[in-house]
Write an enzyme that holds these catalytic residues in place. Structure first.
Site, PDB file in Angstrom:
ATOM      1  N   HIS A 156       2.056   2.383  -3.148  1.00 52.29           N
ATOM      2  CA  HIS A 156       0.524   2.889  -4.487  1.00 52.29           C
ATOM      3  C   HIS A 156       0.218   4.454  -3.789  1.00 52.29           C
ATOM      4  CE1 HIS A 156      -1.317  -0.681  -6.062  1.00 52.29           C
ATOM      5  NE2 HIS A 156      -1.165  -1.809  -4.927  1.00 52.29           N
TER       6      HIS A 156
ATOM      7  N   GLU B 134       1.085  -1.699   0.072  1.00 54.60           N
ATOM      8  CA  GLU B 134      -0.586  -0.353   0.001  1.00 54.60           C
ATOM      9  C   GLU B 134       0.993   0.965   0.270  1.00 54.60           C
ATOM     10  OE1 GLU B 134      -3.173  -0.214  -0.895  1.00 54.60           O
ATOM     11  OE2 GLU B 134      -3.277  -2.486  -0.567  1.00 54.60           O
TER      12      GLU B 134
END
Length: 142
Positions: A65, A62
């Site tokens: 991203h 994450e």
């Protein structure tokens, strides 16, 4: 409303809240209880796999991203971790090329992590091992 804020992380000057969905600690407890039912070294193996490796891998994914979105003048509003993975709430004003880069940035974090996790598992397993095999031979001190 279903996640608690664990803290924040600073990514290129943006303060990003990191949240933990209430189901993730329940998953950890159930996983460790499952390991306890099998006894001995298996609980240590479950802890390493389900708590440490899974949590750190999903979090780093994450972050990939989030960092990619911020790199293209976007924003990361929050990162939430839960038993089925995680999600980074990101926005940016760029085009499809940047969307593609943001999509690939998460999975690209798995390349160095794969080598790192393999090394950690190799350090706690006696002799040669198959990464897809069972926990036999684990020397976990738990």
């Amino acid at each position: 409303q279903w996640a608690w804020q664990m803290g924040t992380i600073n990514l290129k000057g943006q303060v990003v809240p990191v949240k933990l969905h209430f189901l993730l600690p329940i998953f950890w407890v159930l996983s460790l209880l499952s390991g306890l039912a099998h006894g001995g070294t298996y609980i240590g193996f479950r802890f390493i796999i389900d708590v440490l490796i899974l949590f750190v891998t999903v979090f780093a994914h994450e972050l990939g991203h989030s960092y990619a979105a911020i790199q293209y003048s976007g924003k990361c509003h929050c990162i939430t971790l839960w038993p089925l993975g995680g999600f980074a709430e990101v926005t940016h004003e760029k085009g499809p090329k940047e969307d593609l880069w943001g999509s690939f940035a998460g999975p690209l974090t798995h390349v160095p992590m794969c080598a790192m996790w393999y090394g950690i598992v190799a350090a706690v397993v006696r002799g040669p091992f198959n990464i897809m095999s069972t926990y036999e031979g684990c020397v976990c001190p738990f």
